[in-house]
Enzyme design. Structure first.
Site, short mmCIF file in Angstrom:
data_model
loop_
_atom_site.label_atom_id
_atom_site.label_comp_id
_atom_site.label_asym_id
_atom_site.label_seq_id
_atom_site.Cartn_x
_atom_site.Cartn_y
_atom_site.Cartn_z
N SER A 1 0.83 -1.20 0.00
CA SER A 1 0.00 0.00 0.00
C SER A 1 0.87 1.24 0.00
O SER A 1 2.00 1.23 0.49
CB SER A 1 -0.89 0.03 1.25
OG SER A 1 -0.11 0.26 2.41
N ASP A 2 0.35 2.33 -0.58
CA ASP A 2 0.94 3.61 -0.25
C ASP A 2 0.68 3.83 1.24
O ASP A 2 -0.23 3.24 1.82
CB ASP A 2 0.34 4.72 -1.10
CG ASP A 2 1.25 5.94 -1.18
OD1 ASP A 2 2.16 6.07 -0.34
OD2 ASP A 2 1.07 6.77 -2.09
N TRP A 3 1.47 4.68 1.84
CA TRP A 3 1.42 4.84 3.30
C TRP A 3 0.08 5.43 3.73
O TRP A 3 -0.23 6.59 3.46
CB TRP A 3 2.59 5.71 3.75
CG TRP A 3 3.81 4.94 4.14
CD1 TRP A 3 4.49 5.06 5.32
CD2 TRP A 3 4.51 3.92 3.41
NE1 TRP A 3 5.56 4.18 5.36
CE2 TRP A 3 5.59 3.46 4.20
CE3 TRP A 3 4.30 3.32 2.17
CZ2 TRP A 3 6.47 2.46 3.78
CZ3 TRP A 3 5.18 2.32 1.74
CH2 TRP A 3 6.24 1.91 2.55
N GLY A 4 -0.74 4.58 4.35
CA GLY A 4 -2.05 5.00 4.81
C GLY A 4 -3.14 4.86 3.76
O GLY A 4 -4.23 5.41 3.94
N ALA A 5 -2.90 4.10 2.70
CA ALA A 5 -3.89 3.98 1.62
C ALA A 5 -4.98 2.95 1.92
O ALA A 5 -6.02 2.95 1.26
CB ALA A 5 -3.20 3.62 0.30
#
Length: 748
Positions: A224-228
């Site tokens: 994931s992108d960070w916090g996606a």
């Protein structure tokens, strides 16, 4: 690494981050933690407290020019060299995965993160990114291809849904991802924050599994992108293996509950665990101790900055004829060398343009303030110093104008910079403008005030020295534009839909993004895609095209040969100037008689050629079949007479050659309901129906019906044609097409 001995809790731990940058270790089973850190143009490893916005200090690392500059090099070999250097710096710092490159398409010059992306064109993007990934991974370090997918704006990036038709997705926004995935096999692919047609990328089974894995054959790890991540269970089911960073137990609890109540099966979790373990095993292998040569990397960064600089205008002003010039502009002293946000690198050293000159060699005046406020004394001093001299004026976008997290609202330079340029023009003998910016800006409104314009983009830590050498003629500017510079913002094809509303953005321009859109709309531009001057001149002659692969024998839907070369395009390049120079030969394809809406021309290949003064060099550029295909429920290579335009930019065509390709089609697009026109323009379909009906009879049908009934479905025409065209004829033709398609697939 064997997952069969792991407990459920250990498996759940492995598919979530341990902290901000690391995966979870399982010491009792010999499973180490690995570190993933930001890139992509340099290592951003934070030694202290972690953050994802680039606010906290990171360890010193070589700050290479960002992708916006690297793309202007059009140099695939240089990308590999930079990749090797990045890999070595990661190894020295015990970093296993570098988060990059970013390969989203530049849809609008206003995107705040354009400095991190390569181009508006997927072919150029793909070839550069492929070599960069291979260079990094040649050192045993993993990469993270991002942001998958359709992340071409910062506005509302956490919630916006990109509404895009599938042809546009396949031909523009997924194309570079596909080539890099197939050919370079990045260790990880990072999903984007946004949704695609209403489905979050992190939970998009079609994107992460059906396309990425089932079609493209990807076997790596999706992160994931960070916090996606929105819903950890749905994300895991969709194919997202590793959630980053740590969710502080929230994601783990969601997975554990879903396993208990049956919403998640153990096999799905095991699949993700196996992929994470494979990533850890691939990137944590022992290696020899690395002693990075930072001086060599600084020189490589300088080479990249010089190679990516684009000379847009030159009316006998460059190279500078002598040292009698004045240097003006705060950006010459306070360099803008990279973008802001998660990619912000702490450079090992930093060269401004002013520092590149000896203190006594040049007179410097700041001329303006970076905060945009007008300062009359600064202007007055600069104008007075420029009187009667050559003035090198450094202009650009201050850091506050473009960054991850927000989009620009204008293409304009700060007004105080434009004002001082106009006043200098009125008194100086010559004016050379040097630009520092991460994306296309408005140049048309002030270019009359400059005799030369050198676009250096963001030059990285050695950009100052590279710029000095170009100004003095020690190096040639060899860069070419990787994005069109429009006359005005309203001309941008995406402008009327940018950046959307109510968490939704329509990609209404479809495939006509960038130069494709300007050409399609017959819009004049300030500088076209691919454009760039040098310090010498070239001529092209003797173009030729040679088929090297028969597409009739193989379907372009093959998972292994989509990017096989179909045609080689060759041309003689002659240096007609007085000094050695580098030309970037660009090949654009056209199919005038196409049954699809197509670009006026589209880039299908390119090559850099270094040619001595007076020398002629034969340059050959391979063209892959995928780059000639259109998407129509599958990849279609239309048969027909293709023109290959060879030139200096998308609008400077200096030679052209033609060749006939028989093509192939996707069986599913020809049915009994297909129109007479669709049957006729498709090489295979026409051959099949003509054989069923008889060539003479079908030719007569075409001559009688094509003008008034070309768009009538063939099965409905049977009511009008009697025995000349029957349902049996159509069924016989469709059967022949199906048999032909099956034979092709067997030959793959």
């Amino acid at each position: 690494m064997d997952s069969s001995k792991l407990s459920i809790d250990q498996k759940i731990a492995l598919v979530g981050g341990k902290n901000f940058w690391s995966t979870q270790e399982i010491p009792e089973h010999g499973i180490p933690s690995i570190m993933l850190t930001d890139g992509p143009h340099g290592l951003r490893k934070q030694a202290g407290s972690a953050d994802h916005l680039g606010l906290n200090e990171s360890i010193p690392a070589t700050c290479f020019p960002p992708a916006t500059t690297l793309a202007s090099t059009w140099d695939v070999d240089l990308m590999y060299q930079i990749g090797e250097a990045l890999g070595d710096e990661c190894l020295q710092e015990n970093v296993q995965v570098l988060l990059g490159p970013g390969i989203n398409i530049k849809r609008s010059p206003l995107c705040g993160r354009n400095f991190e992306y390569f181009s508006e064109d997927p072919v150029l993007t793909a070839q550069l990114a492929e070599r960069l990934v291979k260079g990094i991974q040649s050192r045993g370090v993993g990469t993270s291809l991002k942001h998958f997918a359709v992340n071409s704006q910062e506005t509302d990036r956490l919630q916006v849904s990109a509404e895009v038709d599938e042809r546009t997705l396949r031909e523009i926004y997924l194309k570079a991802f596909e080539q890099v995935v197939r050919n370079a096999k990045p260790r990880t692919v990072m999903c984007s924050y946004n949704s695609i047609n209403g489905v979050p990328a992190s939970q998009n089974h079609w994107l992460l599994t059906e396309v990425l894995r089932d079609e493209w054959g990807y076997t790596g790890t999706v992160i994931s992108d960070w916090g996606a991540v929105i819903d950890r269970v749905d994300a895991l089911k969709a194919g997202l293996d590793l959630e980053m960073p740590s969710s502080n137990g929230i994601g783990s609890a969601e997975l554990r509950t879903a396993l208990e109540d049956g919403r998640l099966d153990k096999e799905t979790l095991d699949l993700a665990v196996d992929r994470v373990l494979a990533l850890i095993e691939q990137t944590s292998k022992p290696h020899d101790e690395i002693d990075v040569d930072f001086d060599a990397h600084h020189k490589l960064a300088e080479k990249a900055a010089a190679t990516g600089a684009v000379l847009l205008k030159n009316e006998s002003a460059l190279p500078l004829p002598n040292s009698d010039f004045v240097l003006i502009g705060e950006l010459a002293r306070t360099p803008r060398f990279q973008g802001a946000g998660s990619s912000q690198v702490n450079p090992t050293s930093l060269s401004s343009i002013l520092q590149a000159f000896e203190p006594d060699d040049v007179q410097f005046l700041p001329g303006y303030r970076l905060d945009g406020c007008r300062d009359e004394p600064l202007q007055t001093e600069a104008v007075a110093a420029a009187a009667g001299k050559t003035a090198v004026v450094v202009l650009g976008l201050p850091p506050s104008f473009e960054s991850e997290g927000f989009d620009r609202t204008s293409m304009s330079l700060p007004s105080n910079q434009i004002d001082v340029l106009a006043k200098i023009r009125a008194v100086a003998a010559k004016v050379v403008v040097v630009l520092a910016n991460g994306s296309a800006i408005d140049i048309a409104s002030w270019q009359h005030n400059a005799d030369a314009i050198l676009e250096t983009w963001l030059g990285g830590q050695a950009g100052g020295t590279a710029t000095k050498k170009i100004l003095l003629g020690e190096l040639e500017p060899t860069g070419r534009l990787a994005e069109t510079i429009p006359l005005k913002l309203s001309d941008v094809p995406a402008h009327t839909n940018w950046p959307g509303e109510n968490h939704r953005v329509l990609y209404g321009e479809e495939i006509f993004v960038g130069y494709r859109g300007y050409d399609h709309g017959e819009k004049e531009v300030a500088f076209p895609f691919g454009f760039g001057l040098g310090y010498t001149s070239f001529e092209y002659s003797n173009p030729s095209a040679k088929v090297v692969h028969d597409p009739q024998r193989q379907s372009a839907t093959s998972s292994t040969d989509d990017f096989d070369t179909v045609v080689n395009i060759s041309v003689d390049v002659t240096n007609t100037g007085v000094r050695k120079g580098t030309e970037i030969v660009q090949v654009y394809a056209r199919l005038p008689k196409s049954s699809y809406r197509r670009e006026v021309r589209s880039l299908v290949g390119f090559a850099r050629a270094e040619v001595r003064a007076g020398e002629t060099k034969r340059v050959t550029i391979p063209v892959s079949q995928k780059n000639l295909c259109v998407w129509d429920n599958g990849w279609v290579l239309e048969g027909g007479d293709y023109s290959f335009d060879i030139g200096h930019s998308s609008r400077q065509i200096w030679a052209s050659t033609q060749i006939h390709l028989s093509g192939h089609f996707n069986q599913n697009i020809i049915t009994a309901e297909s129109t007479l026109r669709e049957w006729s323009v498709n090489h295979d379909a026409r051959a099949a129906i003509a054989q069923a009906v008889g060539e003479e009879k079908f030719s007569e049908i075409e001559s009688q019906m094509m003008v008034l009934a070309a768009d009538q479905p063939l099965n409905r025409m049977t009511r009008l044609m009697g025995d000349a065209l029957t349902h049996d004829h159509i069924e016989l033709a469709l059967s022949a097409l199906a048999s032909q398609s099956e034979k092709r697939n067997q030959n793959v």
